[in-house]
Design a protein around this motif. Structure first.
Motif, short mmCIF file in Angstrom:
data_model
loop_
_atom_site.label_atom_id
_atom_site.label_comp_id
_atom_site.label_asym_id
_atom_site.label_seq_id
_atom_site.Cartn_x
_atom_site.Cartn_y
_atom_site.Cartn_z
N GLN A 136 -15.96 -30.42 -15.81
CA GLN A 136 -15.11 -31.37 -15.15
C GLN A 136 -13.75 -31.42 -16.12
O GLN A 136 -12.54 -31.75 -15.55
CB GLN A 136 -15.52 -32.68 -14.85
N HIS A 137 -13.88 -31.50 -17.40
CA HIS A 137 -12.63 -31.90 -18.12
C HIS A 137 -12.18 -30.92 -19.01
O HIS A 137 -11.42 -31.25 -19.91
CB HIS A 137 -13.32 -33.24 -19.04
N CYS A 138 -12.80 -29.71 -19.06
CA CYS A 138 -12.28 -28.72 -20.11
C CYS A 138 -11.96 -27.41 -19.34
O CYS A 138 -11.90 -27.21 -18.26
CB CYS A 138 -13.80 -28.21 -20.92
N THR A 166 6.81 -37.04 -28.74
CA THR A 166 5.40 -37.30 -29.12
C THR A 166 4.54 -36.09 -29.30
O THR A 166 4.86 -34.88 -28.95
CB THR A 166 4.76 -38.09 -27.78
N PRO A 167 3.53 -36.18 -30.27
CA PRO A 167 2.66 -35.27 -30.49
C PRO A 167 1.76 -34.66 -29.50
O PRO A 167 1.38 -35.26 -28.47
CB PRO A 167 1.62 -35.78 -31.64
N LEU A 168 1.34 -33.25 -29.51
CA LEU A 168 0.55 -32.72 -28.63
C LEU A 168 -0.87 -32.49 -29.51
O LEU A 168 -0.79 -31.65 -30.33
CB LEU A 168 1.07 -31.37 -28.11
N ASP A 169 -1.93 -32.79 -28.85
CA ASP A 169 -3.29 -32.93 -29.30
C ASP A 169 -3.98 -31.85 -28.45
O ASP A 169 -4.23 -31.90 -27.32
CB ASP A 169 -3.82 -34.14 -29.34
N ILE A 170 -4.58 -30.99 -29.29
CA ILE A 170 -5.44 -29.95 -28.66
C ILE A 170 -6.77 -29.65 -29.51
O ILE A 170 -6.68 -29.55 -30.38
CB ILE A 170 -4.56 -28.46 -28.50
N ALA A 171 -7.62 -29.57 -28.65
CA ALA A 171 -9.33 -29.45 -29.50
C ALA A 171 -9.83 -28.36 -28.70
O ALA A 171 -9.66 -27.98 -27.44
CB ALA A 171 -10.19 -30.78 -29.20
N ILE A 172 -10.37 -27.34 -29.41
CA ILE A 172 -10.93 -26.09 -29.17
C ILE A 172 -12.42 -26.05 -29.68
O ILE A 172 -12.73 -26.25 -30.90
CB ILE A 172 -10.26 -24.84 -29.52
N VAL A 173 -13.37 -26.02 -28.58
CA VAL A 173 -14.80 -26.16 -29.05
C VAL A 173 -15.20 -24.41 -28.99
O VAL A 173 -14.98 -23.72 -28.06
CB VAL A 173 -15.70 -26.64 -28.11
N ARG A 266 -8.59 -29.65 -23.81
CA ARG A 266 -9.66 -29.51 -24.17
C ARG A 266 -10.29 -28.28 -23.55
O ARG A 266 -10.38 -28.03 -22.68
CB ARG A 266 -10.70 -30.67 -23.66
N VAL A 267 -10.18 -27.20 -24.51
CA VAL A 267 -10.57 -25.93 -24.45
C VAL A 267 -11.99 -25.53 -24.82
O VAL A 267 -12.56 -26.03 -26.07
CB VAL A 267 -9.78 -25.08 -25.10
#
Length: 428
Positions: A136-138, A166-173, A266-267
């Protein structure tokens, strides 16, 4: 009705298209074999480049191969569709209806294709391991559509960051090649885009790479993993190992230790599994990850008329890694031995994998290659130039194999020429 032997290949990835092209050139053009390639897209792209399309540092308009025109020039037919079922008794596959995404109108009804032999080359996708909230969220990067969607959202988010400051936040799993290369490529995209002076100040992009294991790039030697980690950290990319994700919500990732990593993007690039359709293919054996279980000669264990190659296949006695190198060699193996199996009923011999090593390239910053004996090259005084050139050479080899030498070299030249006309990063 034609009395030609009907070969259906499902999946136009590295293995499927290479196999269709080779057999089409040798038997399809001569009228000795009726070959149909089935795919749910209209064009082929080299999957190891998806992270570049997602970041916008490569334009897939230049790097895609349109199935219809390629089929016409290489002795096979293309059928657009997604497999939904298999009837082994009647040797028939079912293609799902084509439905308009917005209003769900049926554009094309359910269809059927008959075969005398069937080859599955439907690839793989990331494995969420049942983690709550991932679907649902990635964002996933398993095909060119998902890569393009990511790029569009990424450009819009950058526009907001430029405009709002503003900053851009990216998280990769996932600390494998896809996750590591994507993290570096996103930094490269922002670096290139900042050269155009869109605003006086480039926004901050905070990238976090989450890996559940003890190190990133676990399939490479430890010195490569450590070198890649240092390079990413030098780019101010946060690398967190031993970070097991237990859930995902609309704001970010929830880790097993109870901490959070919040991010707008969210990747999910962890794990590998076969497409879900393999579970409903008329009793064919599947491995734990959904891959079709095959004999050493790539025939499925339940039906000798059905083969599977690439990421969607699994040899129980000797499993191979889900890589482009394995897929390509398996396609070449069948292209060599299927003609005698079809025309003279000679058995297909067992497939033998020749490991030539692996290459990972971190944008234009660094790169490493690992030979089969574990020795590495690149990442030294030339900042990995040899490895990065090797990564590019693999793609050019793929182009030349499909196009032929003359057209392949022309494609290389036009790509190089295009660099003088278009910006080095996608801006629109």
């Amino acid at each position: 009705m034609s009395d030609q032997f009907r070969l259906v290949i499902v999946g136009g990835g590295i293995a499927g298209l290479a196999l269709a092209t080779r057999l089409g050139n040798s038997l399809g053009r001569a009228g000795k074999l009726d070959i149909t390639l089935v795919d749910k897209g209209f064009a082929h792209v080299w999957k190891p480049m998806l992270h570049c399309f997602a970041a916008g540092t490569a334009r897939n308009e230049n790097d895609r191969i349109t199935f219809i025109s390629h089929a016409a020039g290489h002795g096979f037919r293309f059928c657009y569709g997604e497999i939904a079922g298999l009837d082994r008794t009647n040797r028939r596959i079912t293609l799902a209806p084509l439905v308009e995404q917005d209003d769900e109108d049926v554009i094309l009804e359910e269809r059927y294709l008959d075969y005398d032999a069937l080859i599955f080359a439907i690839g793989s996708r990331a494995n969420d391991f049942g983690t709550p909230g991932v679907e649902q969220h990635c964002i996933f990067l398993d095909n060119v559509v998902e890569a393009n969607n990511f790029n569009e959202r990424f450009r819009h988010a950058l526009l907001q960051s430029y405009g709002r400051g503003t900053p851009l936040d990216i998280a990769i799993v996932g600390g494998g090649a896809t996750g590591v290369q994507l993290a570096a490529e996103l930094h490269k995209a922002l670096e290139m885009g900042s050269l155009y002076n869109f605003t006086p100040q480039t926004p901050e992009m905070r990238v976090t790479l989450l890996e559940a294991g003890p190190r990133i790039l676990p399939s490479f030697p430890e010195d490569v993993s450590e070198g890649a980690r240092k390079q990413l950290e030098a780019l101010k990319i946060s690398v967190r190992t031993g970070a097991m994700v237990s859930g995902v919500d609309e704001k970010g990732f929830i880790l097993k230790d109870g901490s959070r990593v919040d991010a707008q993007f969210r990747v999910w690039a962890a794990g590998v599994k076969a497409p879900d359709v393999t579970r409903v293919l008329d009793g064919l054996d599947c491995a734990r990850g959904g891959q079709l279980v095959v004999k050493p000669n790539l025939q499925t264990t339940q039906d000798d008329r059905i083969f599977a190659v690439g990421d969607c296949s699994f040899i129980t006695e000797n499993p191979f890694p889900p890589t482009a190198q394995v897929a390509r060699q398996e396609a070449h193996h069948l292209a060599k031995y299927l003609p005698d199996w079809i025309l003279h009923q000679k058995p297909v011999p067992p497939f033998k994998f020749h490991n030539k090593g692996a290459i990972v390239a971190l944008g234009s910053y660094n790169g490493w290659g690992a030979f089969a004996d574990g020795k590495t090259f690149g990442g030294g005084a030339l900042r990995g130039l040899s490895a990065r050139l090797g990564h590019t050479a693999l793609y050019r080899q793929h182009q030349i194999e499909l196009y032929g030498v003359t057209r392949g070299l022309i494609a290389c030249f036009t790509d190089w020429l295009d660099g003088f006309v278009r910006p080095p990063v996608r801006m629109d």
